[in-house]
Design an enzyme around this catalytic site. Structure first.
Site, PDB file in Angstrom:
ATOM      1  N   TRP A   1       1.062  -1.313   0.047  1.00 13.10           N
ATOM      2  CA  TRP A   1       0.005   0.223   0.159  1.00 13.10           C
ATOM      3  C   TRP A   1       0.922   0.911  -0.085  1.00 13.10           C
ATOM      4  O   TRP A   1       1.674   1.417   0.689  1.00 13.10           O
ATOM      5  CB  TRP A   1      -0.926   0.330   1.376  1.00 13.10           C
ATOM      6  CG  TRP A   1      -1.636   1.531   1.114  1.00 13.10           C
ATOM      7  CD1 TRP A   1      -2.355   1.300   0.409  1.00 13.10           C
ATOM      8  CD2 TRP A   1      -1.515   2.415   2.281  1.00 13.10           C
ATOM      9  NE1 TRP A   1      -3.106   3.315   0.958  1.00 13.10           N
ATOM     10  CE2 TRP A   1      -2.258   3.482   2.082  1.00 13.10           C
ATOM     11  CE3 TRP A   1      -0.577   2.754   3.402  1.00 13.10           C
ATOM     12  CZ2 TRP A   1      -1.687   5.000   1.792  1.00 13.10           C
ATOM     13  CZ3 TRP A   1      -0.199   3.594   3.898  1.00 13.10           C
ATOM     14  CH2 TRP A   1      -1.351   4.789   3.050  1.00 13.10           C
TER      15      TRP A   1
ATOM     16  N   GLU B   1      -2.592  -2.729  -2.379  1.00 13.97           N
ATOM     17  CA  GLU B   1      -4.201  -1.992  -1.739  1.00 13.97           C
ATOM     18  C   GLU B   1      -4.706  -2.049  -2.380  1.00 13.97           C
ATOM     19  O   GLU B   1      -3.409  -0.240  -2.255  1.00 13.97           O
ATOM     20  CB  GLU B   1      -3.884  -2.178   0.044  1.00 13.97           C
ATOM     21  CG  GLU B   1      -4.850  -1.408   0.744  1.00 13.97           C
ATOM     22  CD  GLU B   1      -4.665  -1.275   1.850  1.00 13.97           C
ATOM     23  OE1 GLU B   1      -3.468  -2.065   2.602  1.00 13.97           O
ATOM     24  OE2 GLU B   1      -4.739  -1.266   2.867  1.00 13.97           O
TER      25      GLU B   1
ATOM     26  N   LYS C   1      -6.930   2.005  -2.767  1.00 16.85           N
ATOM     27  CA  LYS C   1      -7.892   3.255  -1.919  1.00 16.85           C
ATOM     28  C   LYS C   1      -8.812   4.494  -2.622  1.00 16.85           C
ATOM     29  O   LYS C   1      -7.851   4.355  -3.589  1.00 16.85           O
ATOM     30  CB  LYS C   1      -6.818   3.996  -0.805  1.00 16.85           C
ATOM     31  CG  LYS C   1      -6.812   4.770  -0.128  1.00 16.85           C
ATOM     32  CD  LYS C   1      -6.425   4.994   1.396  1.00 16.85           C
ATOM     33  CE  LYS C   1      -6.315   5.612   2.085  1.00 16.85           C
ATOM     34  NZ  LYS C   1      -5.450   6.109   2.782  1.00 16.85           N
TER      35      LYS C   1
ATOM     36  N   ASP D   1      -9.743  -3.204   1.450  1.00 21.83           N
ATOM     37  CA  ASP D   1      -9.598  -2.714   2.627  1.00 21.83           C
ATOM     38  C   ASP D   1     -11.147  -1.995   2.794  1.00 21.83           C
ATOM     39  O   ASP D   1     -11.422  -1.218   2.065  1.00 21.83           O
ATOM     40  CB  ASP D   1      -8.793  -1.575   3.334  1.00 21.83           C
ATOM     41  CG  ASP D   1      -8.615  -0.607   4.407  1.00 21.83           C
ATOM     42  OD1 ASP D   1      -9.734  -0.303   4.754  1.00 21.83           O
ATOM     43  OD2 ASP D   1      -7.736  -0.668   4.904  1.00 21.83           O
TER      44      ASP D   1
ATOM     45  N   HIS E   1      -8.676  -6.108   4.779  1.00 22.66           N
ATOM     46  CA  HIS E   1      -8.419  -5.443   6.055  1.00 22.66           C
ATOM     47  C   HIS E   1      -9.886  -5.110   6.538  1.00 22.66           C
ATOM     48  O   HIS E   1     -10.076  -4.256   5.550  1.00 22.66           O
ATOM     49  CB  HIS E   1      -7.428  -3.890   5.793  1.00 22.66           C
ATOM     50  CG  HIS E   1      -5.797  -4.566   5.016  1.00 22.66           C
ATOM     51  ND1 HIS E   1      -5.166  -3.522   5.134  1.00 22.66           N
ATOM     52  CD2 HIS E   1      -5.299  -5.551   5.936  1.00 22.66           C
ATOM     53  CE1 HIS E   1      -3.734  -3.694   5.167  1.00 22.66           C
ATOM     54  NE2 HIS E   1      -3.847  -5.130   5.422  1.00 22.66           N
TER      55      HIS E   1
ATOM     56  N   ASP F   1     -12.302   7.074   6.309  1.00 22.55           N
ATOM     57  CA  ASP F   1     -11.660   5.711   7.233  1.00 22.55           C
ATOM     58  C   ASP F   1     -11.327   5.990   8.123  1.00 22.55           C
ATOM     59  O   ASP F   1      -9.532   5.823   7.635  1.00 22.55           O
ATOM     60  CB  ASP F   1     -10.632   5.660   5.722  1.00 22.55           C
ATOM     61  CG  ASP F   1      -9.716   5.167   5.395  1.00 22.55           C
ATOM     62  OD1 ASP F   1     -10.153   3.785   5.708  1.00 22.55           O
ATOM     63  OD2 ASP F   1      -8.183   4.814   4.890  1.00 22.55           O
TER      64      ASP F   1
ATOM     65  N   ASP G   1     -10.653   4.247  10.181  1.00 27.54           N
ATOM     66  CA  ASP G   1      -9.711   3.187  10.751  1.00 27.54           C
ATOM     67  C   ASP G   1     -10.269   2.802  12.361  1.00 27.54           C
ATOM     68  O   ASP G   1      -9.437   1.992  13.272  1.00 27.54           O
ATOM     69  CB  ASP G   1      -8.420   3.284  10.986  1.00 27.54           C
ATOM     70  CG  ASP G   1      -7.457   2.929   9.428  1.00 27.54           C
ATOM     71  OD1 ASP G   1      -8.214   1.945   8.330  1.00 27.54           O
ATOM     72  OD2 ASP G   1      -7.538   4.363   8.874  1.00 27.54           O
TER      73      ASP G   1
ATOM     74  N   ASP H   1      -7.275  -3.908   9.686  1.00 27.62           N
ATOM     75  CA  ASP H   1      -6.476  -2.561  10.146  1.00 27.62           C
ATOM     76  C   ASP H   1      -7.339  -1.920  10.607  1.00 27.62           C
ATOM     77  O   ASP H   1      -7.869  -0.864   9.638  1.00 27.62           O
ATOM     78  CB  ASP H   1      -6.838  -2.622   8.175  1.00 27.62           C
ATOM     79  CG  ASP H   1      -5.470  -1.301   7.826  1.00 27.62           C
ATOM     80  OD1 ASP H   1      -4.714  -0.874   9.423  1.00 27.62           O
ATOM     81  OD2 ASP H   1      -5.291  -0.983   7.007  1.00 27.62           O
TER      82      ASP H   1
HETATM   83  C1  RNT Z   1      -3.823   2.914   4.672  1.00 28.36           C
HETATM   84  C2  RNT Z   1      -3.876   1.334   4.652  1.00 28.36           C
HETATM   85  C3  RNT Z   1      -2.680   0.632   4.731  1.00 28.36           C
HETATM   86  C4  RNT Z   1      -2.907   1.082   6.687  1.00 28.36           C
HETATM   87  C5  RNT Z   1      -1.491   0.157   7.005  1.00 28.36           C
HETATM   88  C6  RNT Z   1      -0.843   0.867   8.764  1.00 28.36           C
HETATM   89  O1  RNT Z   1      -5.220   3.812   4.413  1.00 28.36           O
HETATM   90  O2  RNT Z   1      -5.378   0.750   4.783  1.00 28.36           O
HETATM   91  O3  RNT Z   1      -2.979  -0.996   5.053  1.00 28.36           O
HETATM   92  O4  RNT Z   1      -3.326   1.105   7.239  1.00 28.36           O
HETATM   93  O5  RNT Z   1      -0.652  -0.666   6.470  1.00 28.36           O
HETATM   94 ZN    ZN Z   2      -5.901  -1.140   5.124  1.00 28.59          ZN
END
Ligand code: RNT
Ligand code: ZN
Length: 412
Positions: free
Chosen positions: A178, A219, A221, A252, A279, A287, A289, A319
């Site tokens: 990523w 990955e 985004k 993710d 993820h 996003d 988290d 994640d």
């Molecule tokens: C960031 C991605 C990535 C990170 C991690 C720490 O938006 O989701 O995967 O969160 O690698």
């Molecule tokens: Zn991620």
């Protein structure tokens, strides 16, 4: 009759074999992300960048490898079954001053030893953020060739380490790329950075490894903080790249527009690909988290994996990073919720409901899916914990609080 025996009968009445579900769940390894333990800082930098952020200042953050390992061990002790640990390259353990393009398997030997001791597997991620050479929010797509080359070397070094993990532990290591690359405002050139990213990836993946040891994922985004207008590694970019190069996509759950759901994407991804990586995160309006909860969407994701015969083909990783709460509890709640969601999917009469759908008995589908929600799921979950020697809900948090008082609150 025990509560579990009663529950088993209720599920049997809708055609679900409870013990089979418990046996299947026991074999599923979830990759627990090391970065929830220290707010994604790692051991080679002291600040986070790349459009991701931890918010909160709850005391007790792990400050070094010993503390992080101790906290991870603590978390595993409350989670049924054996799992994996997801590492980032920034978590190398060494006294050497080694930059990211020069990391080697030996800088991660302590983690391999830790994994062997714990009976877990390892996954890996090159770290393309929290570094001076990532200050422009451009890494593999940077216009300066020297910067690009630095990160390409990092990508290659990481895959070599992932291969070492797979070899050492006899368990496939997922290496996931990523990158934070993007622009804050509307760019004048979208194609250029994507061409450069493509070239950089071609270089990184030109080295071939045995798939038994390492599998590669990329990955995508939609946007990040400070890179709101353009993300080089978008979904279309990576889906096309993955399809053309036989790589795996990593989805993710926080990386899509707010009304878009990953649960709906799983069937298409698994139909066209051998493997899939996830993820699992919880976006709150963006996003963000947050720690994953036992939500409808989490259940839907897990149920889709079951329905699509995807459990053996999917790398499930978590994640999220919340610095406003006890970090060990964050891991435990997230890991147990992922397992609960998988159990929920395994306890669903999927074949029978599919049959109803295909014969247009759609009211039966609605009633069937709704009535599942009030079956004695908790009694089966308790039994899963018992069968795996793990604490039941209500039995672990007091112990975490004790560790918090005795150990975590003494850090600073
Ligand atoms: C960031 C991605 C990535 C990170 C991690 C720490 O938006 O989701 O995967 O969160 O690698
Ligand atoms: Zn991620």
């Amino acid at each position: 009759m025990s509560r579990f025996e009663e529950a088993k009968e209720k599920y049997a009445a809708i055609g679900v074999d409870v013990q089979k579900a418990l046996d299947t769940l026991k074999k599923i390894r979830i990759s627990m992300h090391c970065w929830q333990g220290d707010d994604v800082l790692g051991f080679d930098s002291d600040s986070l960048s790349g459009g991701i952020a931890t918010t909160g200042n709850y005391p007790g953050r792990a400050r070094n490898p010993e503390e992080l390992m101790a906290d991870i061990k603590k978390a595993y002790s409350y989670i049924p079954g054996k799992h994996k640990l997801n590492l980032h390259a920034s978590y190398r353990i060494t006294d050497e001053k080694v930059d990211r393009d020069k990391i080697e398997p030996k800088h991660f030997q302590a983690w391999v030893d830790f994994a062997k001791e714990e009976g877990i597997g390892l996954d890996f991620n090159p770290t393309f953020f929290g570094h001076p050479k990532a200050a422009d929010n451009m890494t593999l797509s940077h216009p300066d060739k020297a910067v690009r080359e630095f990160w390409v070397e990092h990508g290659k070094a990481s895959r070599k380490i992932a291969n070492y993990f797979g070899e050492q532990l006899g368990m496939t290591c997922l290496d996931n790329v990523w990158i934070p690359d993007g622009t804050k405002d509307v760019p004048a050139d979208r194609l250029g950075p994507r061409m450069r990213l493509k070239e950089s990836l071609d270089d990184i993946f030109s080295v071939k490894y045995d798939e038994k040891n390492v599998k590669d994922a990329i990955e995508g985004k939609v946007f990040g903080l400070g890179v709101e207008s353009y993300t080089v590694g978008s979904h279309e970019f990576y889906m096309n790249y993955a399809a053309q190069n036989g790589l795996m996509c990593l989805l993710d759950t926080g990386h899509y527009h707010p009304t878009e759901v990953v649960s709906d994407k799983i069937s298409s991804m698994l139909l066209f690909n051998k493997n899939l990586a996830l993820h699992v995160s919880r976006p709150v309006r963006w996003d963000s988290d947050h720690v994953i909860k036992f939500t409808d969407e989490l259940k839907e994701i897990a149920t889709e994996l079951v329905r699509c015969n995807g459990l053996d083909r999917t790398f499930i990783a978590l994640d999220f990073f919340d610095a406003s709460i006890n970090r060990i509890a964050a891991w435990v709640v997230g890991m147990r919720n992922m397992q609960k969601a998988l159990l929920y999917g395994l306890l669903s009469p999927n074949a029978a409901l599919k049959e109803k759908q295909d014969t247009f008995q759609l009211t039966d589908v609605l009633v069937g899916l709704e009535e599942l929600k009030t079956l004695p799921f908790g009694d089966v979950w308790d039994e899963f914990c018992r069968q795996n020697g793990a604490p039941l809900d209500g039995e672990w948090f007091q112990d975490v609080k004790k560790y918090e008082k005795d150990v975590l609150f003494k850090r600073n």
